[in-house]
Design a protein around this motif. Structure first.
Motif, PDB file in Angstrom:
ATOM      1  N   LEU A   3      35.169  42.911  25.874  1.00 14.57           N
ATOM      2  CA  LEU A   3      35.013  41.998  24.728  1.00 14.57           C
ATOM      3  C   LEU A   3      34.675  41.012  24.404  1.00 14.57           C
ATOM      4  O   LEU A   3      34.160  40.196  23.868  1.00 14.57           O
ATOM      5  N   PHE A   4      34.251  40.515  25.710  1.00 15.52           N
ATOM      6  CA  PHE A   4      33.447  38.701  25.568  1.00 15.52           C
ATOM      7  C   PHE A   4      31.438  39.423  25.343  1.00 15.52           C
ATOM      8  O   PHE A   4      31.407  38.963  24.346  1.00 15.52           O
ATOM      9  N   VAL A   5      31.200  40.967  26.213  1.00 20.04           N
ATOM     10  CA  VAL A   5      30.295  41.201  25.812  1.00 20.04           C
ATOM     11  C   VAL A   5      30.349  41.083  23.735  1.00 20.04           C
ATOM     12  O   VAL A   5      29.122  41.150  22.917  1.00 20.04           O
ATOM     13  N   LYS A   6      31.519  41.981  22.887  1.00 17.70           N
ATOM     14  CA  LYS A   6      31.691  42.250  21.881  1.00 17.70           C
ATOM     15  C   LYS A   6      31.744  40.667  20.804  1.00 17.70           C
ATOM     16  O   LYS A   6      30.686  40.940  19.902  1.00 17.70           O
ATOM     17  N   HIS A  11      28.749  36.975  17.726  1.00 19.90           N
ATOM     18  CA  HIS A  11      27.911  35.183  17.587  1.00 19.90           C
ATOM     19  C   HIS A  11      26.416  34.731  17.301  1.00 19.90           C
ATOM     20  O   HIS A  11      25.803  34.465  17.066  1.00 19.90           O
ATOM     21  N   LEU A  12      25.494  36.360  18.220  1.00 18.15           N
ATOM     22  CA  LEU A  12      24.478  36.311  17.885  1.00 18.15           C
ATOM     23  C   LEU A  12      24.257  36.879  16.497  1.00 18.15           C
ATOM     24  O   LEU A  12      22.908  36.467  16.001  1.00 18.15           O
ATOM     25  N   LEU A  47      33.143  38.893  11.658  1.00 18.99           N
ATOM     26  CA  LEU A  47      32.113  39.500  12.576  1.00 18.99           C
ATOM     27  C   LEU A  47      32.934  39.855  13.757  1.00 18.99           C
ATOM     28  O   LEU A  47      33.024  41.216  14.555  1.00 18.99           O
ATOM     29  N   ALA A  48      33.790  38.872  14.342  1.00 18.82           N
ATOM     30  CA  ALA A  48      34.260  38.970  15.255  1.00 18.82           C
ATOM     31  C   ALA A  48      35.711  40.180  15.251  1.00 18.82           C
ATOM     32  O   ALA A  48      35.777  40.772  16.327  1.00 18.82           O
ATOM     33  N   ILE A 124      23.216  46.766  23.869  1.00 13.43           N
ATOM     34  CA  ILE A 124      22.996  45.709  22.532  1.00 13.43           C
ATOM     35  C   ILE A 124      22.955  44.828  21.460  1.00 13.43           C
ATOM     36  O   ILE A 124      21.275  44.015  21.792  1.00 13.43           O
ATOM     37  N   THR A 125      23.624  43.875  22.987  1.00 13.37           N
ATOM     38  CA  THR A 125      23.426  42.771  23.208  1.00 13.37           C
ATOM     39  C   THR A 125      22.134  42.066  24.159  1.00 13.37           C
ATOM     40  O   THR A 125      22.286  40.813  23.617  1.00 13.37           O
ATOM     41  N   GLY A 126      21.734  42.848  24.854  1.00 16.28           N
ATOM     42  CA  GLY A 126      20.884  42.293  25.906  1.00 16.28           C
ATOM     43  C   GLY A 126      19.923  42.169  24.223  1.00 16.28           C
ATOM     44  O   GLY A 126      18.436  41.814  24.741  1.00 16.28           O
TER      45      GLY A 126
END
Length: 238
Positions: A3-6, A11-12, A47-48, A124-126
């Motif tokens: 969830l934090f990664v999402k 945020h990004l 987005l969130a 995808i976040t990285g």
């Protein structure tokens, strides 16, 4: 964790990828009276909610949107030209703290609905982090050392070429780490050094040379660390 990664991905996207420079400029001039500030807040909330993937998360997405707006208004009203860098860092830290707090609040409920596997969200976040967000981080960090008269050295350069080169080199490094080709990173760094040697030699300015070197090392360092972190997280999920 996922969830934090999402939420970090949201945020990004909202703060860097989908926030045009025109929005930023308008917010800095008009502050809380800027209509783009409220577009920006709404975008973060949407987005969130969308990336969380659960209807019951909507109230928490609203919390993220409202607190994001409050933090941005505080930054816009208190930052000055000479303190912009400091407020940028504090602003990002505050947003991350809010995301972590929301995750802790929401963890009491079961998270079952995932659009993709955990590996996808981590990757995808990285990948997204080492593009425009990292470019902005590097620009902010090294702006204190920016040569005063470097315009003459960029007259024949393509618009934003340095920025895109930095993003591409980080993407290459990221890919090399995830595929286990660490030796290719050295080749990439050597190749860039050869291509930049002529420019730096013609510039004949030690400050410009040091400025470029600092930016390059920070860029490679962030890409390597991000790649190793993502690799470690992916291995844990196997």
């Amino acid at each position: 964790m996922i969830l934090f990664v999402k939420l970090l991905l949201a945020h990004l996207l909202g703060d860097f990828i989908w926030q045009p420079n025109s929005w930023v400029a308008d917010k800095e001039i008009k502050k809380h009276k800027s209509i783009y500030l409220y577009f920006h807040i709404l975008l973060h909330g949407i987005l969130a909610a969308v990336l969380a993937g659960e209807i019951q998360f909507i109230p928490y997405a609203l919390i993220i949107a409202v607190t994001h707006g409050i933090i941005d208004v505080i930054k816009l009203n208190f930052q000055k030209k000479e303190t912009k860098r400091t407020w940028f860092v504090l602003d990002q830290i505050a947003h991350l703290v809010i995301l972590i707090g929301v995750v802790f609040l929401y963890e009491n409920q079961t998270i079952n609905l995932l659009w993709f596997g955990s590996q996808f969200w981590i990757f995808i976040t990285g990948l997204l982090f080492i593009t425009k967000p990292t470019s902005i981080f590097i620009k902010t960090i090294i702006s204190i050392w920016s040569p005063e008269n470097n315009e003459s050295h960029t007259d024949n350069s393509l618009a934003s070429a340095g920025n895109y080169i930095g993003i591409l080199e980080r993407l290459f490094v990221f890919g090399f780490i995830l595929t286990g080709h660490f030796e290719a990173i050295g080749f990439l760094l050597a190749a860039k050094s050869i291509f930049r040697f002529g420019d730096l030699n013609e510039a004949k300015e030690r400050k410009l040379t040091e400025y470029v070197l600092i930016g390059t090392l920070i860029s490679f360092g962030i890409a390597i660390i991000t790649g190793l972190v993502v690799q470690a997280l992916l291995l844990q999920l196997l």
